[in-house]
Write an enzyme that holds these catalytic residues in place. Structure first.
Site, mmCIF file in Angstrom:
data_model
loop_
_atom_site.group_PDB
_atom_site.id
_atom_site.type_symbol
_atom_site.label_atom_id
_atom_site.label_comp_id
_atom_site.label_asym_id
_atom_site.label_seq_id
_atom_site.Cartn_x
_atom_site.Cartn_y
_atom_site.Cartn_z
ATOM 1 N N SER A 17 0.793 -1.236 0.000
ATOM 2 C CA SER A 17 0.000 0.000 0.000
ATOM 3 C C SER A 17 0.821 1.279 0.000
ATOM 4 C CB SER A 17 -0.951 0.009 1.200
ATOM 5 O OG SER A 17 -2.021 -0.886 0.983
ATOM 6 N N LYS A 64 -0.133 3.637 -2.655
ATOM 7 C CA LYS A 64 -1.174 4.671 -2.549
ATOM 8 C C LYS A 64 -0.598 6.081 -2.472
ATOM 9 C CE LYS A 64 -4.691 1.724 -0.328
ATOM 10 N NZ LYS A 64 -3.970 0.458 -0.104
ATOM 11 N N SER A 88 -5.350 3.434 4.586
ATOM 12 C CA SER A 88 -5.013 2.463 3.543
ATOM 13 C C SER A 88 -6.260 1.766 3.008
ATOM 14 C CB SER A 88 -4.004 1.432 4.059
ATOM 15 O OG SER A 88 -3.124 1.029 3.052
ATOM 16 N N LYS A 113 3.432 6.535 4.943
ATOM 17 C CA LYS A 113 2.530 5.533 4.362
ATOM 18 C C LYS A 113 3.029 4.150 4.739
ATOM 19 C CE LYS A 113 -1.067 4.155 2.378
ATOM 20 N NZ LYS A 113 -1.073 3.097 3.428
#
Length: 357
Positions: free
Chosen positions: A136, A139, A193, A298
């Site tokens: 993720s 993202k 997420s 992140k």
């Protein structure tokens, strides 16, 4: 280890059964019922600490016990069913042997990189040029493409059946038919997420998801991320890969966008879906820790990638970019960030260095 675990569970069941039996048969028919055999089936699932339940046929056996209920002997048969376990799925880093690399800080991540944000000086690195699945962390590039396309953040986007994860079958709190603003989709994609939100962002790009993925790869090339490749907007596919050095470049570019800094570091937020409030939290608990000064972050996880973390933080007055990939254990990536922070603090205050200089 599994036999010991099974023995402990069975012993616990033995200790609890008399009380349960006494409660069940405390009626007028206790005397008659005590002469009959009763059978209870107990399902015990043993799991490896890092493993998963196997699909193999369960093993079943019976245990005969004699207990006393209200002064009368009672025979009880318990059927114990055990299910085997499979070993943990190896990550792509494991398959490449990166988990065998040792480092002076005893990090639990197979890949690590720390840069001085002001001049890109490498402060620490470990397998930092190897391209691995990034889960993720993908993202963040999704967010960068959306923001740089200047798409309307107030436009309502719908979650459709196309956004349902049929690759990893991950869960989502968003339901098909939910409508959120693009801004809220981006918020929970970066902060929590949220996979369906990231998928919806990609679908609602001019030209649809294929055009969006092309834009992600084009941006990666423009940033000099030569070891990077994207195939989706949420990071669920193992073919979303990058090296730690590439992700440091992404972090520096994303840090220039105030919206990405805000959305990725909010500890929690409430957004509306079809008019109903929904509460979301951050997947990185460090953002709520007052001891950290985090400007962008992140997280990511799929089996092939392990636990991943990309983060900008200020430590002892120095802005740094941290990247940790293929970490084992749910909180190991943030623990590695803590180890790195302590080393940087000691380096600044006491002139310490790693063995070898």
């Amino acid at each position: 280890m599994f036999k010991l675990a099974l023995g402990a569970l069975v012993s616990l069941l033995f200790a609890l059964s008399p009380a349960a039996a006494a409660k069940t048969h405390g009626t007028k028919n206790t005397a008659a019922a005590s002469k009959k055999h009763s059978t209870k089936r107990i399902r015990i699932i043993l799991r490896h600490p890092t493993g998963r339940v196997a699909a193999e046929a369960p093993h079943e056996r019976s245990i005969r016990r004699v207990i006393v209920v209200h002064g009368k002997r009672k025979v009880v048969y318990q059927r114990v069913v055990t299910v085997g376990v499979l070993p943990a799925v190896p990550t792509m880093g494991d398959l490449a042997g990166l988990n065998l690399t040792r480092d002076p800080l005893d990090l639990k991540s197979s890949v690590a990189l720390v840069l001085d944000q002001s001049n890109s000086e490498v402060l620490f690195e470990k397998n930092s040029n190897v391209a691995l699945p990034i889960a993720s962390i993908t993202k963040m590039m999704t967010g960068l493409v959306v923001v740089e396309a200047h798409q309307d953040m107030d436009e309502m986007l719908s979650v459709t059946d196309e956004d349902v994860d049929r690759l990893k079958f991950s869960s989502s709190r968003l339901r098909v038919g939910d409508e959120l603003t693009r801004g809220n989709m981006l918020h929970i994609a970066l902060m929590s997420s949220e996979n369906r939100a990231a998928s919806a962002l990609g679908r609602n790009y001019p030209g649809g998801l294929p055009a969006f993925v092309n834009a992600m790869n084009a941006k990666a090339r423009a940033l000099g991320m030569n070891d990077t490749h994207y195939v989706d907007s949420n990071g669920l596919h193992k073919q979303n890969v990058a090296s730690a050095h590439d992700l440091a470049r992404l972090a520096m570019a994303a840090f220039q966008q105030p919206l990405l800094r805000q959305y990725s570091t909010d500890p929690k937020a409430t957004v509306e879906a079809n008019g109903r409030p929904m509460h979301f939290g951050n997947t990185n608990h460090l953002v709520a820790d007052t001891g950290w000064e985090i400007g962008l972050q992140k997280t990511g996880f799929i089996n092939e990638a392990g636990r991943c973390l990309m983060m900008q933080a200020v430590i002892e007055g120095r802005a740094v970019i941290m990247v940790f990939l293929d970490s084992k254990g749910k909180r190991s990536r943030t623990a590695d960030a803590g180890r790195m922070r302590k080393w940087l603090e000691a380096l600044k205050s006491g002139g310490l260095s790693l063995p070898g200089g």
